[in-house]
Design an enzyme around this catalytic site. Structure first.
Site, PDB file in Angstrom:
ATOM      1  N   GLU A   7      -5.246   4.873   1.215  1.00  0.00           N
ATOM      2  CA  GLU A   7      -6.269   3.867   2.088  1.00  0.00           C
ATOM      3  C   GLU A   7      -6.661   4.661   3.338  1.00  0.00           C
ATOM      4  O   GLU A   7      -7.362   4.154   4.136  1.00  0.00           O
ATOM      5  CB  GLU A   7      -5.476   2.753   2.215  1.00  0.00           C
ATOM      6  CG  GLU A   7      -4.594   2.747   3.356  1.00  0.00           C
ATOM      7  CD  GLU A   7      -3.179   3.548   3.309  1.00  0.00           C
ATOM      8  OE1 GLU A   7      -2.320   3.513   4.138  1.00  0.00           O
ATOM      9  OE2 GLU A   7      -3.026   3.903   2.067  1.00  0.00           O
ATOM     10  N   CYS A  57       3.622   4.070   0.216  1.00  0.00           N
ATOM     11  CA  CYS A  57       4.555   4.799   1.170  1.00  0.00           C
ATOM     12  C   CYS A  57       5.659   4.078   1.426  1.00  0.00           C
ATOM     13  O   CYS A  57       6.738   3.611   0.512  1.00  0.00           O
ATOM     14  CB  CYS A  57       3.650   5.301   2.312  1.00  0.00           C
ATOM     15  SG  CYS A  57       4.624   6.485   3.357  1.00  0.00           S
ATOM     16  N   HIS A  63      -0.953   8.149   0.879  1.00  0.00           N
ATOM     17  CA  HIS A  63      -1.628   7.081   1.446  1.00  0.00           C
ATOM     18  C   HIS A  63      -3.035   7.214   0.799  1.00  0.00           C
ATOM     19  O   HIS A  63      -4.110   7.648   1.665  1.00  0.00           O
ATOM     20  CB  HIS A  63      -1.795   7.319   2.846  1.00  0.00           C
ATOM     21  CG  HIS A  63      -0.625   6.692   3.693  1.00  0.00           C
ATOM     22  ND1 HIS A  63      -0.338   5.340   3.829  1.00  0.00           N
ATOM     23  CD2 HIS A  63       0.596   7.440   3.922  1.00  0.00           C
ATOM     24  CE1 HIS A  63       0.970   5.365   4.294  1.00  0.00           C
ATOM     25  NE2 HIS A  63       1.556   6.364   4.318  1.00  0.00           N
TER      26      HIS A  63
END
Length: 251
Positions: free
Chosen positions: A194, A96, A192
């Site tokens: 994660e 990001c 994202h």
């Protein structure tokens, strides 16, 4: 199978965190057998130089813009680190804001508050032919459905609008074209991989223009796919780091 290093040393991956609520999250487990060194830049910890990050580098997201040097005074050093790491062969992953900083550091352009608006929730990331066989995202692209897409969490309003010269364009979405790219030894992903549901909830709650319930419902509906894709990307990046570290030891 993990490649052992000399003296059974685990590869070291430095993680730069720019906002307290944008953590490594599920990557902490998914990166596997590496030593993680978290640099809390938001708390005043110093950003290292490229020769001090170890075997790999991860740059996380954050609430500031790519160019907000006044509000986040570590950003010039972070852009310099990304430029150096990506040209010196350090396996690097920008997520990001990290991807946006990578693009800017290598001569690309990021637009703050881009006209399409905020991209939030679960996004279909569509992999381009260039992603096939890629050292890090190739394994993720192989998971794509018939539309060449995989679902991933997203939460951003700034966006890369020009890739740096020499970058390889790897993925897009319906809303923003540059969802993934590679330049030198670095990869940038706008999504994202994660993020857990709890982390995504916190981000959604912080924005008046985001429907938190809708975001969480979309996450729940596709959570198995989201996890497989995120885990695969983390494991692929970690394997790339280990391979590079083992090669360096062998030289």
């Amino acid at each position: 199978m993990t490649t052992p290093l000399h003296g059974d040393r685990r590869p070291v991956v430095t993680v730069i965190q720019s906002s307290p609520d944008v953590p490594l999250d599920r990557f902490s487990d998914w990166l596997g057998d590496v030593e993680l060194r978290i640099v809390a830049a938001f708390a005043g910890e110093s950003v290292p130089t490229a020769d001090g990050v170890g075997d790999g580098l991860v740059v996380l997201g954050g609430h500031m813009s790519t160019y907000d040097d006044a509000g986040a005074p570590w950003l010039p050093e972070l852009r310099a680190l990304l430029a150096d790491a990506s040209t010196q062969g350090v396996p690097t992953l920008g997520i990001c804001l990290g991807a946006q900083l990578l693009a800017a550091a290598r001569g690309g352009r990021v637009q703050v508050a881009a006209p399409p608006g905020r991209e939030s929730g679960i996004v279909d990331v569509r992999w381009r032919p260039e992603a096939a066989g890629d050292a890090v995202v190739g394994a993720v692209a192989a998971l794509a459905d018939g539309r060449h897409a995989t679902p991933q969490p997203s939460m951003h309003a700034d966006a890369v609008v020009d890739l740096p010269r020499g970058a390889v364009w790897l993925a897009s979405s319906a809303m923003y074209p540059y969802q993934a790219f590679r330049i030198g030894s670095a990869w940038g992903v706008q999504f994202h991989p994660e993020a857990s549901a709890d982390t995504l909830r916190g981000w959604a709650d912080s924005h008046d223009d985001v429907d938190t319930d809708a975001v969480l419902a979309a996450f729940a509906a596709r959570q198995d796919q989201v996890e497989v894709v995120g885990r695969t990307l983390a494991e692929s990046f970690a394997a790339h780091v280990r391979a590079g570290a083992a090669e360096a030891v062998a030289v």
